[in-house]
Motif scaffolding. Structure first.
Motif, PDB file in Angstrom:
ATOM      1  N   ASP A 254       0.461  -0.933  -0.058  1.00  0.00           N
ATOM      2  CA  ASP A 254      -0.057  -0.374   0.228  1.00  0.00           C
ATOM      3  C   ASP A 254       0.468   1.543  -0.002  1.00  0.00           C
ATOM      4  O   ASP A 254       0.526   2.276  -0.298  1.00  0.00           O
ATOM      5  CB  ASP A 254      -0.930   0.095   1.158  1.00  0.00           C
ATOM      6  N   GLN A 255       2.026   1.183   0.496  1.00  0.00           N
ATOM      7  CA  GLN A 255       2.544   2.625  -0.006  1.00  0.00           C
ATOM      8  C   GLN A 255       2.838   2.985  -0.975  1.00  0.00           C
ATOM      9  O   GLN A 255       3.361   4.751  -1.640  1.00  0.00           O
ATOM     10  CB  GLN A 255       4.081   2.286   0.755  1.00  0.00           C
ATOM     11  N   LEU A 256       2.946   1.917  -2.073  1.00  0.00           N
ATOM     12  CA  LEU A 256       2.918   2.760  -3.918  1.00  0.00           C
ATOM     13  C   LEU A 256       1.881   3.443  -3.950  1.00  0.00           C
ATOM     14  O   LEU A 256       0.299   2.481  -3.847  1.00  0.00           O
ATOM     15  CB  LEU A 256       3.119   1.320  -4.708  1.00  0.00           C
ATOM     16  N   SER A 257       1.678   4.296  -4.309  1.00  0.00           N
ATOM     17  CA  SER A 257       0.145   4.795  -4.924  1.00  0.00           C
ATOM     18  C   SER A 257      -0.533   4.231  -6.410  1.00  0.00           C
ATOM     19  O   SER A 257       0.703   3.584  -7.072  1.00  0.00           O
ATOM     20  CB  SER A 257       0.177   6.500  -5.083  1.00  0.00           C
ATOM     21  N   GLN A 258      -2.028   5.009  -6.314  1.00  0.00           N
ATOM     22  CA  GLN A 258      -2.070   4.194  -7.563  1.00  0.00           C
ATOM     23  C   GLN A 258      -1.487   4.364  -8.791  1.00  0.00           C
ATOM     24  O   GLN A 258      -1.192   3.474 -10.135  1.00  0.00           O
ATOM     25  CB  GLN A 258      -3.904   4.163  -7.553  1.00  0.00           C
ATOM     26  N   ALA A 259      -0.729   5.883  -8.981  1.00  0.00           N
ATOM     27  CA  ALA A 259      -0.442   5.848 -10.426  1.00  0.00           C
ATOM     28  C   ALA A 259       1.263   5.905  -9.740  1.00  0.00           C
ATOM     29  O   ALA A 259       0.860   5.506 -11.028  1.00  0.00           O
ATOM     30  CB  ALA A 259      -0.588   8.171  -9.683  1.00  0.00           C
ATOM     31  N   VAL A 260       1.184   5.779  -8.991  1.00  0.00           N
ATOM     32  CA  VAL A 260       2.683   4.747  -9.169  1.00  0.00           C
ATOM     33  C   VAL A 260       2.921   3.057 -10.197  1.00  0.00           C
ATOM     34  O   VAL A 260       3.398   3.033 -10.593  1.00  0.00           O
ATOM     35  CB  VAL A 260       4.117   4.733  -7.959  1.00  0.00           C
ATOM     36  N   ARG A 261       1.784   2.705  -9.360  1.00  0.00           N
ATOM     37  CA  ARG A 261       1.133   1.422  -9.198  1.00  0.00           C
ATOM     38  C   ARG A 261       0.782   1.491 -10.840  1.00  0.00           C
ATOM     39  O   ARG A 261       1.589   0.186 -11.735  1.00  0.00           O
ATOM     40  CB  ARG A 261       0.449   0.118  -9.250  1.00  0.00           C
ATOM     41  N   ILE A 262       0.043   2.488 -11.924  1.00  0.00           N
ATOM     42  CA  ILE A 262       0.060   2.286 -13.121  1.00  0.00           C
ATOM     43  C   ILE A 262       1.124   3.047 -13.426  1.00  0.00           C
ATOM     44  O   ILE A 262       1.428   1.910 -15.138  1.00  0.00           O
ATOM     45  CB  ILE A 262      -1.254   3.691 -13.136  1.00  0.00           C
ATOM     46  N   ALA A 263       1.732   3.818 -13.374  1.00  0.00           N
ATOM     47  CA  ALA A 263       3.407   4.599 -14.186  1.00  0.00           C
ATOM     48  C   ALA A 263       4.304   3.353 -14.260  1.00  0.00           C
ATOM     49  O   ALA A 263       4.521   2.899 -15.046  1.00  0.00           O
ATOM     50  CB  ALA A 263       3.975   4.970 -13.407  1.00  0.00           C
ATOM     51  N   ALA A 264       4.205   2.199 -13.314  1.00  0.00           N
ATOM     52  CA  ALA A 264       5.439   1.019 -13.805  1.00  0.00           C
ATOM     53  C   ALA A 264       5.184  -0.242 -14.687  1.00  0.00           C
ATOM     54  O   ALA A 264       6.065  -0.548 -15.512  1.00  0.00           O
ATOM     55  CB  ALA A 264       4.896   0.591 -11.961  1.00  0.00           C
ATOM     56  N   ILE A 265       3.635  -0.404 -14.585  1.00  0.00           N
ATOM     57  CA  ILE A 265       3.138  -1.155 -15.700  1.00  0.00           C
ATOM     58  C   ILE A 265       3.575  -0.367 -16.668  1.00  0.00           C
ATOM     59  O   ILE A 265       4.030  -1.031 -17.737  1.00  0.00           O
ATOM     60  CB  ILE A 265       1.559  -1.781 -15.339  1.00  0.00           C
ATOM     61  N   CYS A 266       3.058   0.343 -16.846  1.00  0.00           N
ATOM     62  CA  CYS A 266       2.581   1.653 -18.314  1.00  0.00           C
ATOM     63  C   CYS A 266       4.507   1.392 -19.149  1.00  0.00           C
ATOM     64  O   CYS A 266       5.241   1.300 -20.228  1.00  0.00           O
ATOM     65  CB  CYS A 266       2.316   2.979 -18.384  1.00  0.00           C
ATOM     66  N   ASP A 267       5.700   1.400 -18.257  1.00  0.00           N
ATOM     67  CA  ASP A 267       6.872   2.061 -17.748  1.00  0.00           C
ATOM     68  C   ASP A 267       7.058   0.830 -18.683  1.00  0.00           C
ATOM     69  O   ASP A 267       8.101   0.858 -20.417  1.00  0.00           O
ATOM     70  CB  ASP A 267       7.306   2.328 -17.290  1.00  0.00           C
ATOM     71  N   VAL A 268       7.093  -0.721 -18.071  1.00  0.00           N
ATOM     72  CA  VAL A 268       7.526  -1.692 -18.773  1.00  0.00           C
ATOM     73  C   VAL A 268       7.188  -2.287 -19.989  1.00  0.00           C
ATOM     74  O   VAL A 268       7.529  -2.613 -20.477  1.00  0.00           O
ATOM     75  CB  VAL A 268       7.317  -2.754 -16.973  1.00  0.00           C
ATOM     76  N   TYR A 269       6.010  -2.006 -19.884  1.00  0.00           N
ATOM     77  CA  TYR A 269       4.874  -2.840 -21.122  1.00  0.00           C
ATOM     78  C   TYR A 269       5.787  -1.718 -22.057  1.00  0.00           C
ATOM     79  O   TYR A 269       6.028  -2.539 -23.074  1.00  0.00           O
ATOM     80  CB  TYR A 269       3.323  -2.413 -21.164  1.00  0.00           C
ATOM     81  N   ASP A 270       5.622  -0.076 -22.100  1.00  0.00           N
ATOM     82  CA  ASP A 270       6.610   0.224 -23.727  1.00  0.00           C
ATOM     83  C   ASP A 270       7.794   0.222 -24.111  1.00  0.00           C
ATOM     84  O   ASP A 270       8.656  -0.330 -25.218  1.00  0.00           O
ATOM     85  CB  ASP A 270       6.674   2.331 -23.314  1.00  0.00           C
ATOM     86  N   ALA A 271       8.905  -0.115 -22.608  1.00  0.00           N
ATOM     87  CA  ALA A 271      10.120  -1.072 -22.689  1.00  0.00           C
ATOM     88  C   ALA A 271      10.017  -2.004 -23.325  1.00  0.00           C
ATOM     89  O   ALA A 271      11.352  -2.256 -24.219  1.00  0.00           O
ATOM     90  CB  ALA A 271      10.694  -0.736 -21.403  1.00  0.00           C
ATOM     91  N   VAL A 272       9.377  -3.025 -23.195  1.00  0.00           N
ATOM     92  CA  VAL A 272      10.030  -4.661 -23.913  1.00  0.00           C
ATOM     93  C   VAL A 272       9.048  -5.152 -24.620  1.00  0.00           C
ATOM     94  O   VAL A 272       9.356  -5.481 -25.570  1.00  0.00           O
ATOM     95  CB  VAL A 272       9.097  -5.779 -22.693  1.00  0.00           C
ATOM     96  N   THR A 273       8.037  -3.998 -24.995  1.00  0.00           N
ATOM     97  CA  THR A 273       7.310  -4.090 -27.067  1.00  0.00           C
ATOM     98  C   THR A 273       8.315  -2.984 -27.973  1.00  0.00           C
ATOM     99  O   THR A 273       7.592  -3.139 -29.095  1.00  0.00           O
ATOM    100  CB  THR A 273       5.820  -4.015 -26.795  1.00  0.00           C
TER     101      THR A 273
END
Ligand code: FE2
Length: 322
Positions: A254-273
């Motif tokens: 819970d220490q990770l905000s919703q915005a941070v969780r969303i960013a972590a997913i979008c950042d990695v998705y764009d990098a790997v694709t």
């Protein structure tokens, strides 16, 4: 009569009615057409679509036996496809966005203030393009040259975060903030030595340690800028992991905000694709399968919802109710 075939069975003389696969994996040049030459066959076979549906009344069917080898594709053949108007518009968006982003990055390098109106206009332009022509926009930003990687990655993460925010029914102000956070999440990289940033091969341990300073550097830069705490939070924490093994602060749960969780997913998705000269680019489906296996990295509920939002079927996720 329509017949579904494997894309590797494509051959000259077939009439392609439509193709199947995650919308994000369907090539941006695609429209129904007759396959006239080897280059057209190669484009289908080399794509990431899962199946091709052909019309047997308008063209030939598949042959029996082994798949015929292809002649080497002619580079010039791709140019014979008429420009897709959606691609032309998406490129125009990127051209306009590029010059605005240059000014924003230059202001930050010079220690000057970002023009909030200009930054907002960039997010708005990207968000509108993502709403109307997501496949064209992401298709173009996926192809990243060394020189334009930072710019295209920022735009792609901005586009994905606004798209995902809308999918989650977040309010427009939050969506706008997510977009700005996507644009600026890696701003700390302006402080990294260009030899490290542009190095094509793997980095030494010492170099990795230097790269890992970019979240704090970005946060430091944004402290003197007129941006929200949420944008600063994403900049500082987009490399945190849900299991506490990320950096720089080792936050967890819970220490990770919703915005941070969303960013972590979008950042990695764009990098790997992303398509880069020195590495394999994953399809959206492969990214889904592999990112799902990275236990402890992402918020699993949001991860499943993200892949539903971009058209990759998730067995465990559905869109939340508004
Ligand atoms: Fe980063």
């Amino acid at each position: 009569m329509l017949l579904r075939i494997d894309r590797r069975q494509a051959r000259i003389g077939m009439f392609v009615d439509h193709v199947e696969g995650a919308w994000i994996d369907v090539p941006i040049w695609f429209r129904s057409h007759r396959i006239d030459d080897d280059a057209a066959v190669a484009r289908i076979r080399d794509s990431r679509i899962s199946a091709v549906v052909i019309d047997l009344d308008k063209g030939v069917g598949p042959t029996q036996g082994p798949v015929a080898p292809l002649a080497p594709p002619k580079v010039a053949a791709a140019a014979s496809t008429a420009p897709d108007p959606e691609v032309v518009k998406a490129k125009e968006t990127l051209r306009r966005t590029h010059s605005a982003m240059r000014q924003i990055f230059a202001a930050i390098r010079d220690g000057a203030s970002i023009d909030p109106g200009q930054a907002r206009a960039v997010v708005e332009e990207v968000a509108v393009a993502m709403r109307h022509r997501p496949r064209a926009l992401l298709g173009i930003t996926r192809l990243k040259s060394k020189d334009e990687y930072s710019f295209l990655h920022s735009v792609a993460v901005c586009a994905l975060m606004t798209h995902f925010g809308r999918f989650l029914h977040l309010d427009e102000d939050m969506v706008q903030q997510l977009g700005l956070a996507g644009l600026l999440h890696d701003i700390g990289k302006v402080t990294l030595p260009s030899e490290i940033l542009g190095k094509p091969g793997s980095l030494s341990e010492e170099e990795i340690e230097i790269v890992r300073t970019h979240p704090q550097e970005g946060f430091r830069i944004l402290q003197s800028q007129d941006v929200s705490d949420m944008v600063r939070d994403v900049c500082l924490h987009h490399h945190e992991r849900i299991d506490g093994r990320g950096y720089p602060d080792g936050l967890q749960g819970d220490q990770l905000s919703q915005a941070v969780r969303i960013a972590a997913i979008c950042d990695v998705y764009d990098a790997v694709t992303s398509v880069r000269p020195y590495k394999e680019a994953w399809s959206a489906k492969t990214a889904y399968r592999r990112m799902w296996e990275w236990d402890g990295h992402f918020d699993r509920v949001l991860l499943g919802q993200f892949f539903v939002s971009i058209g990759v079927t998730g067995e465990t996720a559905r869109r939340p109710d508004p």
